[in-house]
Design an enzyme around this catalytic site. Structure first.
Site, PDB file in Angstrom:
ATOM      1  N   LYS A  19       0.852  -1.096   0.175  1.00 27.44           N
ATOM      2  CA  LYS A  19       0.035  -0.118   0.054  1.00 27.44           C
ATOM      3  C   LYS A  19       0.883   1.394   0.153  1.00 27.44           C
ATOM      4  CE  LYS A  19      -4.161  -1.860   2.163  1.00 27.44           C
ATOM      5  NZ  LYS A  19      -5.172  -1.418   2.877  1.00 27.44           N
ATOM      6  N   GLU A  44      -2.020   7.204   8.273  1.00 31.30           N
ATOM      7  CA  GLU A  44      -2.908   8.376   7.457  1.00 31.30           C
ATOM      8  C   GLU A  44      -3.713   8.935   8.421  1.00 31.30           C
ATOM      9  OE1 GLU A  44      -4.087   5.280   3.238  1.00 31.30           O
ATOM     10  OE2 GLU A  44      -5.710   5.909   4.943  1.00 31.30           O
ATOM     11  N   HIS A  54     -14.708  -2.377   9.044  1.00 33.07           N
ATOM     12  CA  HIS A  54     -13.891  -2.119   7.651  1.00 33.07           C
ATOM     13  C   HIS A  54     -14.175  -3.208   6.740  1.00 33.07           C
ATOM     14  CE1 HIS A  54     -12.154   1.243  10.159  1.00 33.07           C
ATOM     15  NE2 HIS A  54     -11.463   0.327  10.783  1.00 33.07           N
ATOM     16  N   ARG A  71      -7.977  -7.918  -8.681  1.00 34.47           N
ATOM     17  CA  ARG A  71      -8.659  -8.944  -8.771  1.00 34.47           C
ATOM     18  C   ARG A  71     -10.138  -8.926  -9.080  1.00 34.47           C
ATOM     19  NH1 ARG A  71     -11.268  -8.376  -4.074  1.00 34.47           N
ATOM     20  NH2 ARG A  71      -9.952  -7.732  -2.161  1.00 34.47           N
TER      21      ARG A  71
HETATM   22  P1  ADP Z   1      -8.232  -3.215   3.512  1.00 35.39           P
HETATM   23  O1  ADP Z   1      -7.332  -3.343   2.524  1.00 35.39           O
HETATM   24  O2  ADP Z   1      -7.585  -3.780   4.724  1.00 35.39           O
HETATM   25  O3  ADP Z   1      -9.700  -3.725   3.018  1.00 35.39           O
HETATM   26  P2  ADP Z   1      -8.706  -0.276   3.137  1.00 35.39           P
HETATM   27  O4  ADP Z   1      -7.538   0.519   2.980  1.00 35.39           O
HETATM   28  O5  ADP Z   1      -9.324  -0.672   2.037  1.00 35.39           O
HETATM   29  O6  ADP Z   1      -8.172  -1.673   3.785  1.00 35.39           O
HETATM   30  O7  ADP Z   1      -9.757   0.254   4.041  1.00 35.39           O
HETATM   31  C1  ADP Z   1     -10.842  -0.316   4.429  1.00 35.39           C
HETATM   32  C2  ADP Z   1     -11.695   0.484   5.365  1.00 35.39           C
HETATM   33  O8  ADP Z   1     -11.265   0.956   6.286  1.00 35.39           O
HETATM   34  C3  ADP Z   1     -12.389   1.253   4.217  1.00 35.39           C
HETATM   35  O9  ADP Z   1     -13.347   1.050   3.408  1.00 35.39           O
HETATM   36  C4  ADP Z   1     -12.787   2.475   5.223  1.00 35.39           C
HETATM   37  O10 ADP Z   1     -13.981   1.985   5.962  1.00 35.39           O
HETATM   38  C5  ADP Z   1     -11.625   2.303   6.358  1.00 35.39           C
HETATM   39  N1  ADP Z   1     -10.755   3.476   6.260  1.00 35.39           N
HETATM   40  C6  ADP Z   1      -9.587   3.262   5.400  1.00 35.39           C
HETATM   41  N2  ADP Z   1      -8.591   4.131   5.490  1.00 35.39           N
HETATM   42  C7  ADP Z   1      -9.320   5.098   6.095  1.00 35.39           C
HETATM   43  C8  ADP Z   1      -9.287   6.523   6.578  1.00 35.39           C
HETATM   44  N3  ADP Z   1      -7.844   7.222   6.264  1.00 35.39           N
HETATM   45  N4  ADP Z   1      -9.878   7.206   7.292  1.00 35.39           N
HETATM   46  C9  ADP Z   1     -11.249   6.645   7.737  1.00 35.39           C
HETATM   47  N5  ADP Z   1     -11.435   5.310   7.290  1.00 35.39           N
HETATM   48  C10 ADP Z   1     -10.441   4.546   6.603  1.00 35.39           C
END
Ligand code: ADP
Length: 503
Positions: free
Chosen positions: A116, A200, A235, A291
């Site tokens: 990431k 982040e 999440h 994917r």
């Molecule tokens: P993963 O790959 O583990 O699924 P993601 O980066 O896609 O992780 O994030 C999954 C979820 O986490 C997002 O859909 C959102 O709900 C939450 N999320 C991720 N980053 C943030 C952020 N910076 N602020 C608030 N919520 C976040």
């Protein structure tokens, strides 16, 4: 085009790929673990091979065994589905080295998007907006403290190798940062074998909106619009829809163009998804999933484009025959994930044998399921048993259709998330489209279950039908019973009875 492909997966996605292959006139080969001897994907395939015991490390994750089976049975390509080996670059390379085609992107594209932090750097260079934060993994807790101070609390610690919401920690103040850094690192190590964590800015209540992409090797990279996936628990997505209730055509175009730029930056081929957070008209790149995704059917229903078939056709070298301008969106689609989890008990996984299954049908209803009666649901694999997907002219009609379909659905033998989904379909903010990723934290959906007519009717109907089955009386008695929930419940009773009889 291929003559035969091997599907290196199980459950509903294996079945989905087998169906796509058959519609293209391709033979499909299934693989299965000892726990999946009776699984529907095994029965649906033209050939099926046992690849090992139930634990996925000894079966579905055995890259060497899968490649060997593909070679032995004369398959020309491997479709990885999602999860398992789908985003492992060394597997893709090994498939290619064996002279087979991997139905998906190149190992280079997967590597570029898999880490990431590396993906964030690349996106920043490509001019794609990302959530403010670090470009690289944090060296130690002291650095985490310093950077969090600069960005400002709350912050989010995330696993660089992350996925499925694992290795993520929200930190609201300086006193928590060091402990959270250790915890996130440990969780990342356990889940991904890599403790690298980055930071982040934590956005309060954005929406999760993602863009579906399709790219061929002839220079066509197209977007198929967005999916709204804000209804999440820890999440992890539970309900998805297309289109989003809030995106304007201009925003859709801007996000689509951004996603296309992201895919082009890594020479992407096949189906992929760019995930974003969206807040007050601004959007930020989160990550790219290299994917097919669980929630792809909602896009298929509004665009009329079969994503899995196109994955296969593009991997065979075909060019996409449509342009960006020719892609349109019609109506509204919603998907509910039918997991074997008890929503009344913190979504605790539920296990058991599927004793009976009544699948909803009728106008605008699609069932992508991986279970049949007799199948044992254990703890070895993901709790997602199936996906219920509906399509209707408008969002409200889609919600009401989903409610109808959920009431028709009967899964006996394990607890499922169905009562949760029914509650959401009735909840005013969801119906109004006023949702964000904190929806579950801000809506008390499960404690007041007794007040909800549709959930109560569904529970009572299930109990009564079970009783009917035991005593072997006809369904007419069920229909004749008076409804506990007024007029609405009356028709639900009837529907439940019909569904049972039509099984
Ligand atoms: P993963 O790959 O583990 O699924 P993601 O980066 O896609 O992780 O994030 C999954 C979820 O986490 C997002 O859909 C959102 O709900 C939450 N999320 C991720 N980053 C943030 C952020 N910076 N602020 C608030 N919520 C976040």
């Amino acid at each position: 085009m291929f003559n035969k492909i091997l599907v290196a997966n199980r459950g509903e996605i294996a079945l989905r790929v087998i169906r796509a292959a058959h519609e293209l006139g391709i033979k499909a080969v299934a693989v299965y673990s000892e726990a999946d001897r009776l699984a529907p994907h095994v029965l649906a395939a033209d050939e099926a091979y046992l690849i090992g015991p139930a634990p996925s490390a000894q079966s579905y994750l055995r890259a060497d065994v899968l490649i060997e089976v593909a070679k032995q049975c004369g398959a020309e390509a491997i479709h990885p589905g999602y999860g398992f080996l789908s985003e492992r670059a060394p597997f893709i390379q090994a498939v290619r080295d064996a002279g087979l085609v991997f139905i998906g992107p190149s190992p280079e594209a997967v590597t570029a998007m898999g880490d990431k932090t590396a993906a964030r750097s690349r996106m920043i260079d490509a001019g794609v907006p990302v959530v403010p934060g670090t470009k690289e993994a944090l060296a130690d807790a002291a650095e985490a403290r310093r950077v969090a101070g600069e960005i400002g609390y709350p912050v989010l610690l995330k696993a660089a190798a992350g996925g499925g919401g694992k290795g993520m920690r929200v930190v609201r103040g300086e006193d928590e940062i060091e402990r959270a850094f250790d915890a996130a690192g440990n969780e990342a190590q356990a889940a991904f074998g890599d403790r690298a964590v980055y930071i982040e800015k934590y956005l309060e209540g954005p929406r999760h909106i993602e863009i579906q992409l399709l790219a061929d090797r002839h220079g066509n990279t197209l977007h198929l619009g967005e999916r709204e996936c804000s209804i999440q628990r820890r999440h992890q997505k539970l309900i998805e829809e297309a289109p989003s209730a809030v995106l304007t055509p201009e925003e859709r175009q801007a996000m689509g163009q951004m996603a296309v730029a992201a895919a082009r930056a890594v020479n992407y081929e096949g189906a992929g998804t760019v995930e974003c957070l969206y807040q007050n008209g601004a959007f930020y790149f989160l990550e790219m999933n290299t994917r097919i995704q669980v929630e792809h059917p909602v896009t298929e229903l509004v665009t009329g484009i079969d994503l899995v078939q196109w994955q296969i056709r593009v991997a065979a070298g075909e060019a996409l025959p449509f342009t960006q301008e020719q892609i349109g969106w019609e109506g509204h689609a919603i998907e509910c994930r039918i997991t074997s989890e008890d929503p009344y008990n913190s979504f605790l996984p539920s296990t058991g044998r599927i004793r009976n299954l009544v699948v909803p049908t009728g106008p605008g209803v699609r069932w992508d399921g991986g279970i049949v009666p007799g199948v044992e649901v254990g703890l070895f694999y993901d709790p997602m048993l199936a996906k219920l997907i509906v399509h209707a002219p408008t969002r409200i009609e889609a919600i009401d259709r989903m409610k109808r379909a959920l009431l028709e659905l009967r899964v006996e033998g394990v607890d499922t998330a169905v009562p949760f989904h029914l509650r959401v379909m009735d909840e005013p903010d969801f119906r109004a489209g006023t949702i964000d990723i904190k929806y579950l934290d801000t809506h008390d959906l499960l404690s007041a279950e007794a007040d909800d007519a549709s959930v109560r009717v569904a529970a009572l109907a299930a109990a009564l039908l079970e009783e009917e089955r035991r005593t072997q009386r006809g369904v007419s008695r069920v229909q004749a019973s008076s409804s506990p929930a007024g007029g609405f419940g009356g028709s639900a009773w009837k529907r439940a009875g019909m569904g049972w009889r039509g099984r």
